[in-house]
Design an enzyme around this catalytic site. Structure first.
Site, PDB file in Angstrom:
ATOM      1  N   GLU A 257      -6.829   3.983  -6.129  1.00  0.00           N
ATOM      2  CA  GLU A 257      -7.492   4.152  -5.024  1.00  0.00           C
ATOM      3  C   GLU A 257      -8.391   5.179  -5.571  1.00  0.00           C
ATOM      4  OE1 GLU A 257      -9.560   4.196  -0.939  1.00  0.00           O
ATOM      5  OE2 GLU A 257      -8.017   5.504  -1.685  1.00  0.00           O
TER       6      GLU A 257
ATOM      7  N   ASP B 167       1.219  -1.379  -0.078  1.00  0.00           N
ATOM      8  CA  ASP B 167       0.011   0.034  -0.140  1.00  0.00           C
ATOM      9  C   ASP B 167       1.227   1.389  -0.223  1.00  0.00           C
ATOM     10  OD1 ASP B 167      -2.439   1.672   0.462  1.00  0.00           O
ATOM     11  OD2 ASP B 167      -3.276  -0.198   1.758  1.00  0.00           O
TER      12      ASP B 167
ATOM     13  N   HIS C 200     -11.134  -3.165   3.627  1.00  0.00           N
ATOM     14  CA  HIS C 200     -11.542  -2.431   4.551  1.00  0.00           C
ATOM     15  C   HIS C 200     -11.881  -1.279   5.434  1.00  0.00           C
ATOM     16  CE1 HIS C 200      -7.866  -0.253   2.701  1.00  0.00           C
ATOM     17  NE2 HIS C 200      -8.722   0.483   3.834  1.00  0.00           N
ATOM     18  N   ASP C 201     -12.014  -0.914   4.014  1.00  0.00           N
ATOM     19  CA  ASP C 201     -13.407   0.301   4.480  1.00  0.00           C
ATOM     20  C   ASP C 201     -14.935   0.179   4.189  1.00  0.00           C
ATOM     21  OD1 ASP C 201     -10.926   1.927   4.452  1.00  0.00           O
ATOM     22  OD2 ASP C 201     -10.409   2.897   2.366  1.00  0.00           O
TER      23      ASP C 201
ATOM     24  N   ASP D 236      -3.036   4.147  -2.056  1.00  0.00           N
ATOM     25  CA  ASP D 236      -4.161   5.171  -1.587  1.00  0.00           C
ATOM     26  C   ASP D 236      -4.598   6.212  -2.265  1.00  0.00           C
ATOM     27  OD1 ASP D 236      -5.192   4.468   1.305  1.00  0.00           O
ATOM     28  OD2 ASP D 236      -4.259   6.287   1.173  1.00  0.00           O
TER      29      ASP D 236
HETATM   30  O1  TEU Z   1      -9.163   5.395   1.953  1.00  0.00           O
HETATM   31  C1  TEU Z   1      -9.699   6.623   1.367  1.00  0.00           C
HETATM   32  C2  TEU Z   1     -11.206   6.951   0.745  1.00  0.00           C
HETATM   33  O2  TEU Z   1     -11.226   6.272   1.096  1.00  0.00           O
HETATM   34  C3  TEU Z   1     -11.013   7.919   0.152  1.00  0.00           C
HETATM   35  O3  TEU Z   1     -10.080   7.331  -0.999  1.00  0.00           O
HETATM   36  C4  TEU Z   1     -12.492   8.031   0.030  1.00  0.00           C
HETATM   37  O4  TEU Z   1     -12.536   9.061  -1.438  1.00  0.00           O
HETATM   38  C5  TEU Z   1     -13.574   8.623   0.940  1.00  0.00           C
HETATM   39  O5  TEU Z   1     -12.984   7.548   1.935  1.00  0.00           O
HETATM   40  C6  TEU Z   1     -14.778   9.060   0.545  1.00  0.00           C
HETATM   41  O6  TEU Z   1     -15.854   8.561   1.535  1.00  0.00           O
HETATM   42  C7  TEU Z   1      -7.994   5.328   2.393  1.00  0.00           C
HETATM   43  C8  TEU Z   1      -8.067   3.663   3.338  1.00  0.00           C
HETATM   44  O7  TEU Z   1      -8.233   3.148   2.397  1.00  0.00           O
HETATM   45  C9  TEU Z   1      -8.530   3.965   4.548  1.00  0.00           C
HETATM   46  O8  TEU Z   1      -8.437   3.354   4.907  1.00  0.00           O
HETATM   47  C10 TEU Z   1      -7.903   5.497   5.128  1.00  0.00           C
HETATM   48  O9  TEU Z   1      -7.948   5.592   6.398  1.00  0.00           O
HETATM   49  C11 TEU Z   1      -7.483   6.438   4.007  1.00  0.00           C
HETATM   50  O10 TEU Z   1      -6.939   6.523   2.905  1.00  0.00           O
HETATM   51  C12 TEU Z   1      -6.581   7.387   5.007  1.00  0.00           C
HETATM   52  O11 TEU Z   1      -5.162   7.459   4.050  1.00  0.00           O
END
Ligand code: TEU
Ligand code: CA
Length: 557
Positions: A260, A102, A333-334, A203
């Site tokens: 992402e 990542d 994971h989100d 990310d």
């Molecule tokens: O997530 C970021 C993410 O999901 C954003 O790009 C998105 O646009 C936003 O959440 C919209 O609701 C990444 C990781 O996957 C996450 O776990 C981290 O917390 C985040 O970046 C910060 O590094």
């Protein structure tokens, strides 16, 4: 057309995402670690995985579980050492698999030496490595809201200025306008690639470019802070950074890259992954995830929007046909567990988990499986707001309380949408702590681990796990399921998602009932009369014309 001529190893691969904190604890401290991953590689090989993506394992104070990095070239103490990492990488390669990391470079931790130096004074050598501004009328420089709620700015008494943080206050945003910052990041990326890693998941790449004026947003409702995506989500100029990163680093290696990329429409997909342009190999687009979120945020009981899903997936499939490659995913994971959001984790847990698997896995693109998805792991149980670990959930609770929501309503909302749902420990067996650890895990194990675990599902021929394993094997040996052209079938059906994949003379058809009711399917229309499915998730004695609840069938014709 995509075909074997444009073959690449990363198109043929099946990828598996590991959240290291929750995958396997090798030393009994309740926290997953790198040696734990190494111990479980045999399992991933048995499953048929080719590429492993591990979420951040770098040194971090863990404000956002490793997405706040304080040293890009060191390992988080809880996860092990660089020697453990090197052993893991070697063990992955020894099994013919690949490892991608990542890359979190929209921001660092506030404990990163770059930030520590930057904050010392406006005269510091690294003064412009982050985004610093004076306050305005005794308040923040603008009215942007952080993605994790509250202001996107924090006042730093030492520097006597505010710094920008799109995520938590302990994740200051790097200033990508500064060529020195970009150069330092490229050096770090080359260091990992030269070590032999096989690529990056990048990310929050969508947020790296900010509107240069950092201007206030319109605020017709008089909110304290305003969601600020339109000032930094896929903002014009972002691709210039990507081009430079590709030219300076990524295009010089035979690696796999996946960005992402919230905020890209299917129409914009080619700009990102068009093969002529040589930017990224793939992006994780967000449209299908946001479809569920927007429908369920306020009305939890609404069913899955199957026509909406058809529209979104079909646009990505057809607009990239012959031009670029998709990343296929339904979990990470989100987001909450897919069997609990899109499926039915009670009455049809096995059927809906496997129907969703068949639905997304055989489209054109590289499928990603998030740890535990292959078991049909479901959302977990939260008794009170104190049970949430995730910074995003904790901040959200504060914001919702300020808006006058009751504790009960906040608990219901976060139970359904919270990121901790997908971060509970991996369920390996029915032993104490599900075989993840011998001591209390950092986040409690889901109460259903005695029914849902690897050891048990390996023994059950019709388990979710064995269905995934069969799907992986089928895709891996079938070029038409990798490179074939996608076409949507039964376009108008409100509950059945059906599509074909065609390569030369070979054609496959995937038919999935995404509802808890039986659905009639016209076998003549699909040209499936007298054909037997190659694979299905229900007993083979069903009616050819009737799909049982969440029944999925895969035919070759
Ligand atoms: O997530 C970021 C993410 O999901 C954003 O790009 C998105 O646009 C936003 O959440 C919209 O609701 C990444 C990781 O996957 C996450 O776990 C981290 O917390 C985040 O970046 C910060 O590094
Ligand atoms: Ca451990």
């Amino acid at each position: 057309m995509h075909d074997v001529k444009t073959a690449r190893w990363w198109k043929e691969a099946v990828a598996y995402q590991i959240y290291p904190r929750s995958f396997m604890d090798s030393n009994g401290d309740g926290i997953g670690d790198l040696n734990g991953i190494t111990q479980r590689l045999d399992y991933l090989q048995w499953l048929g995985i080719n590429v492993i993506w591990i979420c951040p394992m770098y040194r971090s104070p863990n404000d956002d579980n490793g997405y706040d990095i304080s040293d890009y070239q060191d390992i988080m103490a809880e996860f092990g050492t660089m020697a453990d990492f090197d052993r893991l990488l070697e063990a992955v390669h020894a099994r013919g698999m690949r490892l991608i990391l990542d890359l979190v470079v929209n921001h660092t931790s506030d404990e990163h030496p770059w930030f520590i130096e930057s904050r010392t004074s406006a005269a510091s050598e690294k003064r412009d490595w982050y985004i610093w501004r004076d306050g305005k009328n005794g308040a923040e420089p603008n009215n942007w809201e952080s993605i994790f709620n509250g202001s996107a700015w924090k006042y730093d008494p030492q520097r006597a200025q505010y710094f920008l943080h799109l995520f938590s206050a302990r994740q200051p945003d790097l200033n990508w306008e500064n060529p020195q910052v970009r150069g330092a990041i490229y050096d770090m990326m080359r260091w990992w690639l030269d070590k032999g890693i096989d690529g990056f998941r990048i990310d929050a790449i969508c947020h790296m470019k900010k509107e240069p004026g950092l201007t206030d947003l319109p605020n017709p409702n008089g909110q304290r802070y305003v969601p600020s995506f339109e000032r930094h989500l896929n903002y014009p100029g972002l691709l210039d950074y990507v081009d430079e990163m590709c030219e300076q680093v990524l295009n010089r290696y035979d690696i796999m890259t996946v960005g992402e990329m919230n905020g890209a429409s299917a129409e914009q997909g080619e700009e990102w992954v068009g093969e002529q342009r040589q930017r990224l190999n793939m992006i994780f687009q967000f449209e299908h995830v946001l479809l569920w979120e927007s429908a369920h945020r306020l009305t939890p009981d609404r069913g899955l929007d199957v026509p909406g899903l058809k529209r979104i997936f079909t646009r990505w499939q057809t607009l990239l046909e012959g031009k670029g490659w998709n990343a296929l995913y339904v979990e990470n994971h989100d987001i909450p567990r897919v069997v609990s959001s899109w499926g039915d984790d009670r009455q049809f847990a096995r059927e809906s988990a496997t129907a969703i698997a068949a639905l997304y896995f055989l489209m054109q693109g590289t499928p990603f499986i998030y740890q535990g998805q292959e078991l049909g792991m479901s959302n977990t149980q939260f008794a009170s707001l104190d049970d949430f670990n995730d910074i995003a959930a904790r901040n959200r609770a504060v914001a919702l309380r300020q808006q006058g929501w009751s504790e009960e309503r906040i608990l219901a909302f976060l139970s359904r949408s919270g990121r901790d749902n997908s971060r509970t420990p991996m369920q390996w067996d029915d032993g104490k702590y599900a075989g993840f650890s011998d001591s209390t895990p950092w986040l409690p194990v889901n109460a259903n681990y005695r029914e849902i675990n690897v050891a048990r599902q390996q023994q059950q021929p019709d388990s979710v796990l064995n269905f995934y394993r069969t799907l992986i094997a089928l895709r891996s040996r079938t070029p038409a399921l990798i490179y074939g052209r996608y076409q949507l079938l039964l376009d108008e059906h409100p509950f059945i998602y059906a599509y074909s994949r065609t390569l030369a003379e070979e054609q496959w058809v995937v038919v999935c009932n995404l509802s808890g009711e039986p659905q009639i399917v016209d076998a003549r229309e699909l040209d499936l009369v007298d054909r037997q499915p190659v694979l299905g998730n229900c007993s083979p004695d069903g009616e050819p014309q009737l799909l049982r609840p969440y029944e999925a069938r895969i035919y070759s014709r």
